[in-house]
Design a protein around this motif. Structure first.
Motif, PDB file in Angstrom:
ATOM      1  N   GLY A   1      19.325 -16.153  -8.148  1.00  0.00           N
ATOM      2  CA  GLY A   1      20.342 -14.844  -8.549  1.00  0.00           C
ATOM      3  C   GLY A   1      19.982 -13.530  -9.198  1.00  0.00           C
ATOM      4  N   ASN A   2      18.505 -13.553  -9.259  1.00  0.00           N
ATOM      5  CA  ASN A   2      18.118 -12.498  -9.915  1.00  0.00           C
ATOM      6  C   ASN A   2      18.408 -10.992  -9.258  1.00  0.00           C
ATOM      7  N   SER A   3      19.636 -10.768  -9.384  1.00  0.00           N
ATOM      8  CA  SER A   3      20.019  -9.380  -8.538  1.00  0.00           C
ATOM      9  C   SER A   3      18.901  -8.268  -8.843  1.00  0.00           C
ATOM     10  N   ALA A   4      18.702  -8.030 -10.185  1.00  0.00           N
ATOM     11  CA  ALA A   4      17.774  -6.914 -10.611  1.00  0.00           C
ATOM     12  C   ALA A   4      16.393  -6.975  -9.744  1.00  0.00           C
ATOM     13  N   LYS A   5      15.782  -8.075  -9.470  1.00  0.00           N
ATOM     14  CA  LYS A   5      14.660  -8.279  -8.850  1.00  0.00           C
ATOM     15  C   LYS A   5      14.819  -7.780  -7.467  1.00  0.00           C
ATOM     16  N   VAL A   6      15.813  -8.464  -6.665  1.00  0.00           N
ATOM     17  CA  VAL A   6      16.312  -7.924  -5.333  1.00  0.00           C
ATOM     18  C   VAL A   6      16.419  -6.761  -5.100  1.00  0.00           C
ATOM     19  N   THR A   7      16.967  -6.036  -6.143  1.00  0.00           N
ATOM     20  CA  THR A   7      17.286  -4.511  -5.998  1.00  0.00           C
ATOM     21  C   THR A   7      15.880  -3.804  -6.148  1.00  0.00           C
ATOM     22  N   ARG A   8      15.053  -4.529  -7.030  1.00  0.00           N
ATOM     23  CA  ARG A   8      13.724  -3.656  -6.918  1.00  0.00           C
ATOM     24  C   ARG A   8      12.993  -3.954  -5.768  1.00  0.00           C
ATOM     25  N   VAL A   9      13.040  -5.163  -5.297  1.00  0.00           N
ATOM     26  CA  VAL A   9      12.295  -5.568  -3.912  1.00  0.00           C
ATOM     27  C   VAL A   9      13.002  -4.519  -2.706  1.00  0.00           C
ATOM     28  N   ALA A  10      14.468  -4.314  -2.874  1.00  0.00           N
ATOM     29  CA  ALA A  10      14.663  -3.353  -1.785  1.00  0.00           C
ATOM     30  C   ALA A  10      14.135  -1.989  -1.910  1.00  0.00           C
ATOM     31  N   GLU A  11      14.464  -1.562  -3.072  1.00  0.00           N
ATOM     32  CA  GLU A  11      13.728  -0.335  -3.447  1.00  0.00           C
ATOM     33  C   GLU A  11      12.490  -0.028  -2.939  1.00  0.00           C
TER      34      GLU A  11
ATOM     35  N   LYS B   1       6.814  17.934  -4.174  1.00  0.00           N
ATOM     36  CA  LYS B   1       5.233  18.156  -4.670  1.00  0.00           C
ATOM     37  C   LYS B   1       4.348  17.603  -3.857  1.00  0.00           C
ATOM     38  N   GLU B   2       4.671  16.824  -2.862  1.00  0.00           N
ATOM     39  CA  GLU B   2       3.839  16.156  -1.983  1.00  0.00           C
ATOM     40  C   GLU B   2       4.225  16.465  -0.422  1.00  0.00           C
ATOM     41  N   ALA B   3       3.185  17.167   0.084  1.00  0.00           N
ATOM     42  CA  ALA B   3       3.736  17.469   1.513  1.00  0.00           C
ATOM     43  C   ALA B   3       3.556  16.334   2.548  1.00  0.00           C
ATOM     44  N   ASP B   4       4.468  16.134   3.246  1.00  0.00           N
ATOM     45  CA  ASP B   4       4.698  15.238   4.273  1.00  0.00           C
ATOM     46  C   ASP B   4       4.777  13.732   3.772  1.00  0.00           C
ATOM     47  N   GLN B   5       5.237  13.936   2.432  1.00  0.00           N
ATOM     48  CA  GLN B   5       5.831  12.519   1.703  1.00  0.00           C
ATOM     49  C   GLN B   5       7.377  12.605   1.524  1.00  0.00           C
TER      50      GLN B   5
ATOM     51  N   VAL C   1      10.754  -1.569  -0.618  1.00  0.00           N
ATOM     52  CA  VAL C   1      10.831  -1.615   0.662  1.00  0.00           C
ATOM     53  C   VAL C   1      11.345  -0.262   1.495  1.00  0.00           C
ATOM     54  N   HIS C   2      12.472   0.229   0.792  1.00  0.00           N
ATOM     55  CA  HIS C   2      13.026   1.530   1.139  1.00  0.00           C
ATOM     56  C   HIS C   2      11.808   2.796   1.103  1.00  0.00           C
TER      57      HIS C   2
ATOM     58  N   GLU D   1       0.877  -1.313   0.051  1.00  0.00           N
ATOM     59  CA  GLU D   1      -0.138   0.152   0.036  1.00  0.00           C
ATOM     60  C   GLU D   1       0.784   1.146   0.072  1.00  0.00           C
ATOM     61  N   ASN D   2       2.152   1.022   0.634  1.00  0.00           N
ATOM     62  CA  ASN D   2       2.782   2.376   0.775  1.00  0.00           C
ATOM     63  C   ASN D   2       3.858   2.502  -0.078  1.00  0.00           C
ATOM     64  N   ALA D   3       4.344   1.506  -0.929  1.00  0.00           N
ATOM     65  CA  ALA D   3       5.189   1.720  -2.027  1.00  0.00           C
ATOM     66  C   ALA D   3       5.009   1.215  -3.392  1.00  0.00           C
ATOM     67  N   ALA D   4       4.018   0.114  -3.522  1.00  0.00           N
ATOM     68  CA  ALA D   4       4.021  -0.248  -4.675  1.00  0.00           C
ATOM     69  C   ALA D   4       2.840   0.358  -5.559  1.00  0.00           C
ATOM     70  N   ALA D   5       3.161   1.071  -6.645  1.00  0.00           N
ATOM     71  CA  ALA D   5       2.157   1.757  -7.330  1.00  0.00           C
ATOM     72  C   ALA D   5       1.574   1.059  -8.583  1.00  0.00           C
ATOM     73  N   THR D   6       2.156   0.153  -8.747  1.00  0.00           N
ATOM     74  CA  THR D   6       1.820  -0.719 -10.125  1.00  0.00           C
ATOM     75  C   THR D   6       1.538  -2.339  -9.607  1.00  0.00           C
ATOM     76  N   ALA D   7       0.839  -2.926 -10.423  1.00  0.00           N
ATOM     77  CA  ALA D   7       0.526  -4.390 -10.079  1.00  0.00           C
ATOM     78  C   ALA D   7       1.623  -5.007 -10.157  1.00  0.00           C
ATOM     79  N   THR D   8       2.660  -4.807 -10.897  1.00  0.00           N
ATOM     80  CA  THR D   8       3.717  -5.688 -11.088  1.00  0.00           C
ATOM     81  C   THR D   8       4.606  -5.503  -9.704  1.00  0.00           C
ATOM     82  N   ASP D   9       4.804  -4.654  -9.212  1.00  0.00           N
ATOM     83  CA  ASP D   9       5.529  -4.339  -7.990  1.00  0.00           C
ATOM     84  C   ASP D   9       4.853  -4.880  -6.791  1.00  0.00           C
ATOM     85  N   ARG D  10       3.395  -4.821  -6.684  1.00  0.00           N
ATOM     86  CA  ARG D  10       2.636  -5.443  -5.795  1.00  0.00           C
ATOM     87  C   ARG D  10       2.864  -6.975  -5.801  1.00  0.00           C
TER      88      ARG D  10
END
Length: 273
Positions: free
Chosen positions: A96-106, A138-142, A108-109, A39-48
């Motif tokens: 060993g999919n480092s690209a997906k690991v990096t995206r998951v980390a991003e 452009k977004e207060a408190d974000q 979460v951050h 809810e807080n980070a994943a704007a797309t269905a792929t990320d969710r």
């Protein structure tokens, strides 16, 4: 804190977190629902779907605050650091999919409104990920990520001839992670110290030895040199791929000459680390 002898094979997420030497008063040890992350980070269905499919569990290990860490908060025009979070995620089905690991980390951050020291356990590999945050324009408190992730990778069964795969390098890195060895002027300085320590680990792949930065200036120079090394590596790999497919001899020669030039530059930048 004295770091006991440890090999890369024995390294675990628990040992990485223990090396931070966090104050007991900062302990949280609470599970974070993946739904909240989505809810807080994943704007797309792929990320969710990425978060749902590839995070087995995520635990909020600790929350470092001025009251429990003895480190002052930090405020400037770009950011307010009232708390640092330490999280640990167990991953699944990423290999060993480092690209997906990096995206998951991003993701979460992005989901956590505090700077995060994130440990990810991918089975054969462990990762430590950090990223500064700042106020959104452009977004207060974000908050948004302020720059690229700084990520350290640890191969549990790396090749014996790997420059990073030595007990001494690992022991020196874990010793350098100790919170008592970081600057404690503010939470920003503490977090920056951990980020610089992970940057020094990245440099081991080039230099073959772990050396903690002695000054903020040295750490900044190292980060810049590492970024240039990575950019040159990518360019060299692209040119080699193109040269292998090229059928015209003149173009092959030109590509190989450019590769040699870039390799010399890469070697020179590597010596700055």
């Amino acid at each position: 804190m004295t770091t006991p002898a440890i090999s890369m094979t024995d390294l675990s997420s628990d040992r990485l977190i223990a090396a931070l030497n966090l104050p007991a008063a900062a302990t949280v040890s609470q599970r974070v629902p993946k739904k909240i992350l989505a809810e807080n980070a994943a704007a797309t269905a792929t990320d969710r779907r990425l978060l749902q499919d590839h995070i087995e569990e995520i635990i909020w290990i600790a929350a470092l605050k001025p009251a429990n860490a003895g480190v002052a908060e930090y405020r400037d025009e770009q950011r307010t650091y009232l708390e640092l979070a330490v999280l640990c995620a167990t991953l699944r089905q990423l290999g060993g999919n480092s690209a997906k690991v990096t995206r998951v980390a991003e993701l979460v951050h992005r989901a956590i409104p505090y700077p995060v020291v994130l440990v990810l356990d991918g089975g054969e590999r462990l990762y430590v990920s950090l990223a500064h945050i700042r106020w959104a324009r452009k977004e207060a408190d974000q908050t948004v990520l302020d720059g690229a992730l700084m990520q350290g990778i640890f191969e549990r069964h790396c090749a014996a001839n790997s420059q990073a795969c030595t007990d001494d390098n690992l022991r020196e890195f874990l010793t350098a992670l100790d919170m008592s060895r970081q600057a404690r002027t503010s939470l920003w300085h503490l977090y920056q110290g951990w980020l610089d320590t992970v940057s020094a680990w990245q440099a081991v792949a080039v230099t073959g030895r772990f050396e903690a930065s002695m000054t903020p200036e040295q750490a900044a120079d190292r980060r810049a040199a590492l970024q240039r090394c990575h950019a040159l590596d990518a360019r060299i790999a692209s040119l080699r791929s193109a040269a292998n497919k090229e059928k015209q001899m003149a173009r092959q020669v030109a590509a190989n000459l450019e590769i040699k030039r870039l390799q010399h530059e890469r070697d020179a930048v590597g010596r700055q680390l």
